[in-house]
Motif scaffolding. Structure first.
Motif, PDB file in Angstrom:
ATOM      1  N   GLY A   4       0.811  -1.217   0.000  1.00  0.00           N
ATOM      2  CA  GLY A   4       0.000   0.000   0.000  1.00  0.00           C
ATOM      3  C   GLY A   4       0.841   1.262   0.000  1.00  0.00           C
ATOM      4  N   ARG A   5       0.195   2.338   0.413  1.00  0.00           N
ATOM      5  CA  ARG A   5       0.867   3.635   0.453  1.00  0.00           C
ATOM      6  C   ARG A   5       1.926   3.637   1.556  1.00  0.00           C
ATOM      7  N   ASP A   6       3.009   4.395   1.325  1.00  0.00           N
ATOM      8  CA  ASP A   6       4.061   4.454   2.331  1.00  0.00           C
ATOM      9  C   ASP A   6       3.765   5.549   3.352  1.00  0.00           C
ATOM     10  N   MET A   7       4.553   5.560   4.417  1.00  0.00           N
ATOM     11  CA  MET A   7       4.322   6.494   5.518  1.00  0.00           C
ATOM     12  C   MET A   7       4.443   7.944   5.067  1.00  0.00           C
ATOM     13  N   THR A   8       5.284   8.222   4.097  1.00  0.00           N
ATOM     14  CA  THR A   8       5.417   9.592   3.604  1.00  0.00           C
ATOM     15  C   THR A   8       4.093  10.090   3.049  1.00  0.00           C
ATOM     16  N   GLU A   9       3.456   9.288   2.227  1.00  0.00           N
ATOM     17  CA  GLU A   9       2.167   9.671   1.654  1.00  0.00           C
ATOM     18  C   GLU A   9       1.087   9.734   2.728  1.00  0.00           C
ATOM     19  N   LEU A  10       1.064   8.743   3.606  1.00  0.00           N
ATOM     20  CA  LEU A  10       0.035   8.696   4.646  1.00  0.00           C
ATOM     21  C   LEU A  10       0.151   9.848   5.634  1.00  0.00           C
ATOM     22  N   SER A  11       1.369  10.293   5.897  1.00  0.00           N
ATOM     23  CA  SER A  11       1.560  11.374   6.870  1.00  0.00           C
ATOM     24  C   SER A  11       0.999  12.707   6.379  1.00  0.00           C
ATOM     25  N   MET A  12       0.699  12.796   5.093  1.00  0.00           N
ATOM     26  CA  MET A  12       0.146  14.032   4.534  1.00  0.00           C
ATOM     27  C   MET A  12      -1.378  14.025   4.507  1.00  0.00           C
ATOM     28  N   MET A  13      -1.990  13.004   5.125  1.00  0.00           N
ATOM     29  CA  MET A  13      -3.446  12.923   5.129  1.00  0.00           C
ATOM     30  C   MET A  13      -3.932  12.586   6.534  1.00  0.00           C
ATOM     31  N   SER A  14      -5.191  12.809   6.767  1.00  0.00           N
ATOM     32  CA  SER A  14      -5.787  12.503   8.060  1.00  0.00           C
ATOM     33  C   SER A  14      -5.761  10.994   8.296  1.00  0.00           C
ATOM     34  N   ILE A  15      -5.475  10.605   9.517  1.00  0.00           N
ATOM     35  CA  ILE A  15      -5.426   9.182   9.848  1.00  0.00           C
ATOM     36  C   ILE A  15      -6.797   8.528   9.707  1.00  0.00           C
ATOM     37  N   THR A  16      -7.844   9.324   9.769  1.00  0.00           N
ATOM     38  CA  THR A  16      -9.198   8.779   9.586  1.00  0.00           C
ATOM     39  C   THR A  16      -9.432   8.341   8.147  1.00  0.00           C
ATOM     40  N   ASP A  17      -8.582   8.795   7.218  1.00  0.00           N
ATOM     41  CA  ASP A  17      -8.706   8.419   5.809  1.00  0.00           C
ATOM     42  C   ASP A  17      -7.841   7.217   5.438  1.00  0.00           C
ATOM     43  N   TRP A  18      -7.083   6.697   6.401  1.00  0.00           N
ATOM     44  CA  TRP A  18      -6.254   5.528   6.128  1.00  0.00           C
ATOM     45  C   TRP A  18      -7.137   4.300   5.968  1.00  0.00           C
ATOM     46  N   LYS A  19      -6.700   3.365   5.142  1.00  0.00           N
ATOM     47  CA  LYS A  19      -7.401   2.096   4.987  1.00  0.00           C
ATOM     48  C   LYS A  19      -7.075   1.205   6.186  1.00  0.00           C
ATOM     49  N   ASP A  20      -7.941   0.259   6.452  1.00  0.00           N
ATOM     50  CA  ASP A  20      -7.728  -0.664   7.568  1.00  0.00           C
ATOM     51  C   ASP A  20      -6.395  -1.397   7.454  1.00  0.00           C
ATOM     52  N   VAL A  21      -6.067  -1.844   6.251  1.00  0.00           N
ATOM     53  CA  VAL A  21      -4.822  -2.581   6.052  1.00  0.00           C
ATOM     54  C   VAL A  21      -3.608  -1.702   6.358  1.00  0.00           C
TER      55      VAL A  21
END
Length: 63
Positions: A4-21
């Motif tokens: 999936g997406r790496d931490m760099t990409e995920l850190s730029m979005m709200s954690i509520t928008d992260w996928k369960d995986v």
């Protein structure tokens, strides 16, 4: 293996928008490194754990 997406990409979005995986993968990864994490890493891990709990816990994650 996680693809999936790496931490760099995920850190730029709200954690509520992260996928369960994504939550499950990074929770496990950070849990394994907890003794070595600095304050920022520990905070990110705590936010991940809070979001998992908000979604009903690890048994409810769709991985």
């Amino acid at each position: 293996m996680y693809a999936g997406r790496d931490m760099t990409e995920l850190s730029m979005m709200s954690i509520t928008d992260w996928k369960d995986v994504e939550l499950g993968y990074f929770h496990h990864a950070l849990q394994q490194m907890m003794p070595y994490l600095n304050t920022e890493g520990q905070t990110i891990h705590r936010e991940i754990m809070d979001e998992i709990q908000n979604r009903g816990g690890t048994k409810e994650l769709q991985m």
